[in-house]
Design a protein around this motif. Structure first.
Motif, mmCIF file in Angstrom:
data_model
loop_
_atom_site.group_PDB
_atom_site.id
_atom_site.type_symbol
_atom_site.label_atom_id
_atom_site.label_comp_id
_atom_site.label_asym_id
_atom_site.label_seq_id
_atom_site.Cartn_x
_atom_site.Cartn_y
_atom_site.Cartn_z
ATOM 1 N N ASP A 135 -6.636 53.979 -63.605
ATOM 2 C CA ASP A 135 -6.255 55.025 -64.551
ATOM 3 C C ASP A 135 -5.749 56.248 -63.809
ATOM 4 N N PHE A 136 -4.692 56.833 -64.389
ATOM 5 C CA PHE A 136 -4.123 58.064 -63.824
ATOM 6 C C PHE A 136 -4.700 59.221 -64.611
ATOM 7 N N SER A 137 -5.683 59.855 -64.052
ATOM 8 C CA SER A 137 -6.403 60.953 -64.696
ATOM 9 C C SER A 137 -6.495 60.756 -66.224
ATOM 10 N N GLY A 138 -7.172 59.679 -66.573
ATOM 11 C CA GLY A 138 -7.430 59.443 -67.995
ATOM 12 C C GLY A 138 -6.531 58.389 -68.608
ATOM 13 N N LEU A 139 -5.272 58.308 -68.129
ATOM 14 C CA LEU A 139 -4.354 57.307 -68.695
ATOM 15 C C LEU A 139 -4.694 55.930 -68.118
ATOM 16 N N GLN A 140 -5.213 55.042 -68.994
ATOM 17 C CA GLN A 140 -5.614 53.706 -68.539
ATOM 18 C C GLN A 140 -4.376 52.840 -68.441
ATOM 19 N N VAL A 141 -3.950 52.544 -67.233
ATOM 20 C CA VAL A 141 -2.745 51.727 -67.078
ATOM 21 C C VAL A 141 -3.114 50.259 -66.873
ATOM 22 N N LEU A 142 -4.044 50.007 -65.980
ATOM 23 C CA LEU A 142 -4.504 48.628 -65.767
ATOM 24 C C LEU A 142 -5.980 48.550 -66.165
ATOM 25 N N PRO A 194 6.437 44.079 -70.711
ATOM 26 C CA PRO A 194 7.331 45.120 -71.239
ATOM 27 C C PRO A 194 7.359 46.358 -70.356
ATOM 28 N N ASN A 195 8.313 47.216 -70.601
ATOM 29 C CA ASN A 195 8.406 48.466 -69.836
ATOM 30 C C ASN A 195 7.105 49.257 -69.939
ATOM 31 N N GLY A 196 6.683 49.781 -68.812
ATOM 32 C CA GLY A 196 5.475 50.612 -68.811
ATOM 33 C C GLY A 196 4.186 49.811 -68.880
ATOM 34 N N ALA A 197 4.300 48.497 -68.692
ATOM 35 C CA ALA A 197 3.096 47.670 -68.774
ATOM 36 C C ALA A 197 2.180 47.895 -67.584
ATOM 37 N N GLY A 198 2.734 48.356 -66.506
ATOM 38 C CA GLY A 198 1.916 48.592 -65.319
ATOM 39 C C GLY A 198 2.214 47.643 -64.176
ATOM 40 N N LYS A 199 3.378 46.998 -64.226
ATOM 41 C CA LYS A 199 3.731 46.027 -63.195
ATOM 42 C C LYS A 199 3.910 46.703 -61.834
ATOM 43 N N THR A 200 4.695 47.764 -61.844
ATOM 44 C CA THR A 200 4.927 48.476 -60.579
ATOM 45 C C THR A 200 3.618 49.071 -60.058
ATOM 46 N N THR A 201 2.829 49.551 -60.993
ATOM 47 C CA THR A 201 1.532 50.096 -60.591
ATOM 48 C C THR A 201 0.701 49.026 -59.887
ATOM 49 N N LEU A 202 0.745 47.812 -60.424
ATOM 50 C CA LEU A 202 0.012 46.708 -59.798
ATOM 51 C C LEU A 202 0.517 46.470 -58.372
ATOM 52 N N PHE A 244 11.290 47.779 -53.409
ATOM 53 C CA PHE A 244 11.094 48.815 -54.414
ATOM 54 C C PHE A 244 12.038 48.638 -55.589
ATOM 55 N N GLN A 245 11.526 49.011 -56.750
ATOM 56 C CA GLN A 245 12.329 48.926 -57.969
ATOM 57 C C GLN A 245 13.534 49.860 -57.863
ATOM 58 N N ILE A 246 13.264 51.077 -57.354
ATOM 59 C CA ILE A 246 14.347 52.023 -57.097
ATOM 60 C C ILE A 246 14.667 51.951 -55.611
ATOM 61 N N GLU A 288 10.169 40.777 -62.797
ATOM 62 C CA GLU A 288 11.517 40.681 -63.338
ATOM 63 C C GLU A 288 11.524 40.845 -64.846
ATOM 64 N N HIS A 289 12.596 41.437 -65.322
ATOM 65 C CA HIS A 289 12.822 41.482 -66.760
ATOM 66 C C HIS A 289 13.785 40.380 -67.181
ATOM 67 N N ASP A 290 14.660 40.028 -66.240
ATOM 68 C CA ASP A 290 15.699 39.040 -66.546
ATOM 69 C C ASP A 290 15.096 37.632 -66.566
HETATM 70 N N1 LIG Z 1 1.720 58.045 -60.245
HETATM 71 C C1 LIG Z 1 1.533 57.988 -61.577
HETATM 72 N N2 LIG Z 1 0.888 58.994 -62.194
HETATM 73 C C2 LIG Z 1 0.702 58.952 -63.546
HETATM 74 N N3 LIG Z 1 1.108 57.978 -64.303
HETATM 75 C C3 LIG Z 1 1.762 56.933 -63.762
HETATM 76 C C4 LIG Z 1 2.006 56.903 -62.356
HETATM 77 N N4 LIG Z 1 2.688 55.768 -62.057
HETATM 78 C C5 LIG Z 1 2.842 55.137 -63.225
HETATM 79 N N5 LIG Z 1 2.291 55.828 -64.243
HETATM 80 C C6 LIG Z 1 2.258 55.417 -65.644
HETATM 81 O O1 LIG Z 1 1.711 54.153 -65.693
HETATM 82 C C7 LIG Z 1 2.366 53.395 -66.660
HETATM 83 C C8 LIG Z 1 2.864 52.119 -66.044
HETATM 84 O O2 LIG Z 1 3.940 52.407 -65.185
HETATM 85 P P1 LIG Z 1 4.623 51.285 -64.265
HETATM 86 O O3 LIG Z 1 5.683 51.962 -63.486
HETATM 87 O O4 LIG Z 1 3.586 50.572 -63.514
HETATM 88 O O5 LIG Z 1 5.256 50.357 -65.359
HETATM 89 P P2 LIG Z 1 6.185 49.071 -65.177
HETATM 90 O O6 LIG Z 1 5.465 47.958 -65.781
HETATM 91 O O7 LIG Z 1 6.565 48.946 -63.750
HETATM 92 O O8 LIG Z 1 7.407 49.509 -66.045
HETATM 93 P P3 LIG Z 1 8.967 49.167 -65.826
HETATM 94 O O9 LIG Z 1 9.181 47.811 -66.361
HETATM 95 O O10 LIG Z 1 9.663 50.215 -66.641
HETATM 96 O O11 LIG Z 1 9.242 49.315 -64.391
HETATM 97 C C9 LIG Z 1 3.471 54.242 -67.243
HETATM 98 O O12 LIG Z 1 3.045 54.790 -68.463
HETATM 99 C C10 LIG Z 1 3.646 55.329 -66.246
HETATM 100 O O13 LIG Z 1 4.001 56.522 -66.868
#
Ligand SMILES: Nc1ncnc2c1ncn2[C@@H]1O[C@H](COP(=O)(O)OP(=O)(O)OP(=O)(O)O)[C@@H](O)[C@H]1O
Ligand SMILES: [Mg+2]
Lengths: 247, 405, 334
Positions: free
Chosen positions: A13-20, A38-46, A85-87, A203-205
């Motif tokens: 969690d990012f200061s309260g925001l539960q991502v995974l 889907p977008n914002g699912a937390g893949k990159t975070t993983l 990296f994604q970017i 991947e999204h594709d």
């Molecule tokens: N460093 C961070 N601080 C706070 N929130 C973050 C941080 N990194 C990611 N998030 C949040 O975590 C959530 C998941 O982001 P993430 O980039 O992991 O998604 P994703 O699955 O990779 O999306 P996409 O398909 O668009 O790349 C998003 O809501 C994002 O805003």
């Protein structure tokens, strides 16, 4: 039997925001494993957690029986793990050659040496050239990365990821933003260079996913919704509802 | 790329060689470098000293020069930093083969210059640096002092106090090496000159103190007959400004009482009248030679050769005597000539002692009085003198291992 | 290959030219050239920190001053200490100090780091001022240059020209090594860290350690310059460890430009020549230096080296892009 890679109940969690919220799946050695969602699912975070950029709030990354969680990226790289990296995240001012060289010399242990010049080491140069050839950038080898086309930059991104000769490769949306044609080339490239290695790809594709992956995990609302062979996932009703239906 | 580096550097070295004007080699002048702070807080002191040195050069040049050559004063702004002074001096040695240096401000500059002089075999002399160690433990054959050191000056003031029969003395000084040295010498001499005299208060304060009230109350409470202080600058003026209104009415015996700038800065004669001092040079020295000197200086410059100007003038003239006697500017010859040399100038008979290169000379007492020959405001009048013998520190007591072979 | 030969020839020509100087220059100018070489090392060390690694430090003088004082104290207190031993002692001390201070300060980034280096420099300055019994405080320390012991024979380096040769060889070689260093694995690593630190981490580079090593290395180089500064002037005072000495190196590097390896060398040259002439003409020379500094930062941000490169490209009619960092230059040189 020890698992090759076990992502074990990862929370973030990012200061309260539960991502995974308890991501849990296994990757078999030499498997090509796709993570979709889907977008914002937390893949990159993983990926950020697996590769050491972030620390998980809880959970563990077990790699060949060893807990890697909390280790810094450079250590993980030396365990044989490398990510893209994604970017696009390359050395913009440097030539393609030097971009790749930087990873190769790291693999050869030429990181902090005060006396040796990496560009004087023949095996490093050979290896670098081989990678550049593999990613198809020989013609632009001496140009700075910033002057490459988008597709070439994505290829370079993959090339840098490969340059440390990892056994476990993490690719974050390698084909994002590419044209159809470029995507096709990228699939070929990835297929070629990851043969005999373990790959986790975001991947999204779906064309890319289905042509590359042996196993697919679906990440949804911070959890793995389903994990299995492409056919299983394609037919999974929950997945259809949550994700595939729209795409 | 590499070639451009070479080209650039070649170009630069050629530029370095060509662009710099080659200094004239012809030695038709005798150069003397004067290291003084010519910028910053102490600029005013440095400029007055320099004025004295320049006037001496002028007098020498007007009477035919030194060994037939003109004396040229090269001002060196020391910025009161020893590294700056030595660096510039070193450059002068290399560039113009300068063999003589002088300076009056900053013991740290003096110590470094003394070492440089020894290393480069040139002569450094001072007309103002008073730290006794410079001709004591740290003496060397290339360094000369043509003014009094702290020992001599403290001795003179102790002598003056004893002579006037004052029995109870309060002393106050800045708490650093200079203040401590001055006090130690004073107490030593007072005990000899008047064994019954008592130190009723001995106070140290940090240099740059702003509030003297606590010290002043202690002095008043000790009920001394007189007060002795080696304080200077603000530490002297504030002591007077704050002390007099509080009722500290005793005569003050001070190192730097005859400083015109201090008196004018105070702007209140009542604070100063009655205070006494001792110096190697004061305007009021009652000798014929001094009266002539003051008159000539006043005529030439339009102001008096007060204190620092006079000290620097005398020391420079003394040095010129040594060069004259040597008959050459050869450093070793001048050193030899100066050792034991006497100079009978406006401030009495001066002798350069060979054992430590400390000039032995009388010190002149002054008292600040309303009626004086020079100014409308209060200024010094002559109050007798201490003979050279009475303020002499024997060779064995200086700590200098002995310079004369 | 041709490039490589060129640089070797260039180096040899430079040293030969340097070796001829005592026959061409007057003692005074030779002495100034000696000072320039010493300060060039100081400027080069700072450029490795600022220009290559991108670390802005306002405390480089603490290493310069430490090296200078340790050399002076060692020579004063150890009887019969040879010149090179004194240099080695002071080098070793600055290595240790650089490592310890770097470990403390490098946790902080950017302006915090810059401010902390400033604070540490002030601390060093205060200690040097107060610790009178060792450093001489305001009085400073005078030393005599020890002899150069070469094992089989001892050489006196008290004359201007013999000391110049010593500096030309020893300090010249050190600067040369610094140049070589920018091509080595470590040199490239710090350069690339500035370019993209994150990617370096993911390629297996421990960037924290790299920064610490570089900080220590440049500190030690500054210390070496400081030790030779002491030996050159045979005197050291608190000026050597004061903020003024940091300002001096900033000026040299900005005048010369951070964009190239040789820019700061040019900067040291200009600075020392200016200082020597200006300080003879006017006591306000620091003011003029300040004006030059402001002018350079505002109007010639790339420094003299940048201007020279631009003019050169102009003449050769080649219009290839030139960046601000040393990276671009690397490309053309290697
Ligand atoms: N460093 C961070 N601080 C706070 N929130 C973050 C941080 N990194 C990611 N998030 C949040 O975590 C959530 C998941 O982001 P993430 O980039 O992991 O998604 P994703 O699955 O990779 O999306 P996409 O398909 O668009 O790349 C998003 O809501 C994002 O805003
Ligand atoms: Mg993502």
């Amino acid at each position: 039997m020890i698992d090759y890679l076990h992502i074990k109940d990862i929370h973030k969690d990012f200061s309260g925001l539960q991502v995974l919220t308890g991501v849990d799946f296994k990757v078999i050695e030499k498997e090509h494993h796709a993570v979709i969602g889907p977008n914002g699912a937390g893949k990159t975070t993983l990926f950020n957690i697996i590769s050491g950029k972030f620390k998980a709030s809880s959970g563990a990354i077990m790699f060949k029986g060893q807990d890697l969680s909390g280790k810094p990226p450079h250590t993980l790289n030396r365990y044989g793990l490398s990510r893209s990296f994604q970017i696009t995240n390359v050395f913009n001012e440097l030539s393609v050659f030097e971009n790749i060289l930087t990873g190769v010399r790291s693999r050869y242990g030429l990181r902090y040496n005060f006396f040796k010049r990496p560009d004087h080491n023949l095996s490093i140069i050979e290896k670098t050239k081989a990678i550049i050839k593999e990613i198809g950038l020989e013609d632009v080898s001496d140009l700075p990365a910033s002057s490459l086309s988008y597709g070439q930059q994505r290829a370079l991104e993959i090339g840098i990821t490969l340059s440390t000769e990892p056994e476990l490769i993490l690719l974050d949306e390698p084909t994002a933003g590419m044209t159809r044609e470029e995507t096709g080339q990228a699939i070929n490239l990835i297929d070629r260079v990851t043969a005999n290695r373990t790959l986790i790809i975001i991947e999204h594709d779906m064309d890319v996913v289905f042509s590359l992956a042996d196993t697919i995990s679906v990440l949804h609302y911070g959890k793995i919704l389903a994990s299995g062979a492409p056919e299983e996932i394609r037919n999974d009703q929950r997945v259809k509802d949550a994700y595939l239906g729209e795409g | 790329m590499k070639r451009s580096i070479i080209r650039t550097l070649c170009f630069l070295s050629v530029a370095l060689i060509v662009s710099l004007p080659m200094s004239a080699v012809a030695q038709d002048t005798i150069k003397i470098g004067a290291t003084e702070p010519l910028s910053g807080t102490f600029k005013d002191i440095g400029e007055r000293y320099l004025d004295g040195v320049k006037y001496a050069a002028k007098v020498i040049n007007e009477s035919g020069g030194l060994l037939g050559k003109k004396v040229e004063v090269v001002p060196i702004d020391s910025e009161l930093k020893p590294d700056v002074a030595t660096r510039k001096a070193q450059n002068l040695i290399l560039k113009d083969d300068v063999k003589f240096f002088c300076g009056g401000t900053g013991s740290s500059v003096g110590a470094a210059m003394s070492q440089l002089a020894q290393r480069e075999n040139v002569i450094m002399f001072t007309y103002g640096m008073a730290a006794a160690t410079m001709t004591g433990a740290k003496c060397n054959k290339n360094f000369f002092r043509a003014c009094a050191n702290t020992d001599q000056q403290s001795y003179a003031l102790a002598e003056l106090i004893a002579r006037n029969g004052y029995g109870k003395v309060a002393i106050i000084a800045q708490d650093y090496s200079f203040g401590q040295e001055a006090l130690a010498a004073f107490k030593k001499k007072l005990a000899r000159a008047n064994p019954s005299a008592k130190i009723v208060a001995e106070l140290y304060h940090p240099a740059g103190t702003k509030d003297y009230a606590p010290y002043i109350s202690q002095i008043i409470a000790a009920k001394p007959d007189v007060i002795f202080t080696p304080n200077w600058g603000n530490d002297l003026t504030l002591l007077l400004k704050q002390g007099r209104p509080m009722g500290m009415s005793q005569k003050i015996f001070s190192y730097y009482i005859n400083d015109l700038v201090t008196i004018q800065a105070l702007g209140d004669d009542s604070l100063m009248i009655g205070n006494m001092g001792a110096e190697v040079y004061t305007l009021s020295i009652p000798t014929k030679k001094n009266e002539e000197f003051v008159a000539r200086f006043y005529k030439d410059m339009g102001y008096y050769p007060t204190w620092l100007r006079g000290k620097a003038y005398l020391a420079t003239m003394f040095w010129a005597e040594a060069v004259k006697k040597a008959g050459t500017t050869d450093v070793n010859a001048v050193i030899k000539a100066w050792e034991g040399l006497t100079y009978d100038g406006p401030a009495g008979l001066w002798t350069m002692r060979a054992c430590d290169h400390q000039t032995q000379m009388p010190l002149w007492f002054t008292e600040i009085a309303k009626e004086n020959k020079f100014f409308k405001h209060a200024f010094e009048v002559s109050a007798g003198m201490a003979t050279a013998q009475s303020v002499e520190v024997p060779c064995e007591e200086t700590g200098c291992p002995g310079l004369a072979k | 290959m041709k490039q490589k030969n060129n640089s070797y020839i260039g180096i040899i020509v430079l040293f030969l030219l340097g070796a001829l100087m005592p026959f061409i220059l007057k003692r005074y100018h030779l002495n100034m050239l000696t000072e320039i070489i010493i300060f060039a090392l100081y400027a080069v060390s700072y450029n490795l920190l600022l220009g290559y690694a991108g670390l802005l430090s306002f405390g480089h003088a603490m290493f310069f001053g430490l090296g200078a004082f340790v050399a002076a104290v060692a020579i004063t207190h150890i009887q019969g200490l040879t010149l090179l031993s004194a240099v080695i002692i002071s080098f070793a001390t600055t290595v240790i100090a650089g490592f310890l201070i770097g470990s403390l300060l490098l946790r902080h980034k950017g302006s915090y780091f810059a401010l902390l280096t400033l604070a540490f420099n002030a601390l060093f300055y205060a200690v040097a001022t107060k610790w009178h019994s060792v450093t001489g405080g305001d009085d400073g320390l005078s030393i005599s240059r020890p002899e150069l012991n070469l094992g089989f024979t001892s050489l006196s380096v008290s004359s201007v020209s013999s000391f110049y040769y010593l500096i030309l060889v020893v300090v010249g070689a050190t600067i040369l090594f610094c140049w070589y260093f920018t091509h080595t694995a470590m040199g490239k690593t710090v350069l690339l860290m500035r370019e993209n630190e994150e990617r370096m981490k993911f390629l297996g580079y421990n960037t924290n350690i790299s920064r610490l090593i570089l900080f220590t290395f440049t500190g030690a180089l500054a210390g070496l310059a400081g030790a030779f500064y002491t030996l050159h002037f045979q005197f050291v005072s608190i000026s050597a460890i004061s903020i003024d000495m940091t300002t001096a190196v900033l000026l040299m590097v900005f005048i010369g430009g951070t964009g190239t390896f040789w820019g700061p060398i040019l900067g040291a040259f200009v600075y020392i020549v200016f200082q020597n002439y200006l300080s003879n003409i006017t006591d306000r020379w620091p003011l003029f230096m300040g004006i030059i500094f402001v002018f350079m930062v505002l109007y010639v941000p790339g420094g003299l080296s940048h201007t020279i490169m631009t003019i050169r490209q102009w003449f050769s009619g080649r219009k290839d892009n030139h960046g601000d960092g040393p990276i671009k230059v690397e490309e053309t040189s290697s």
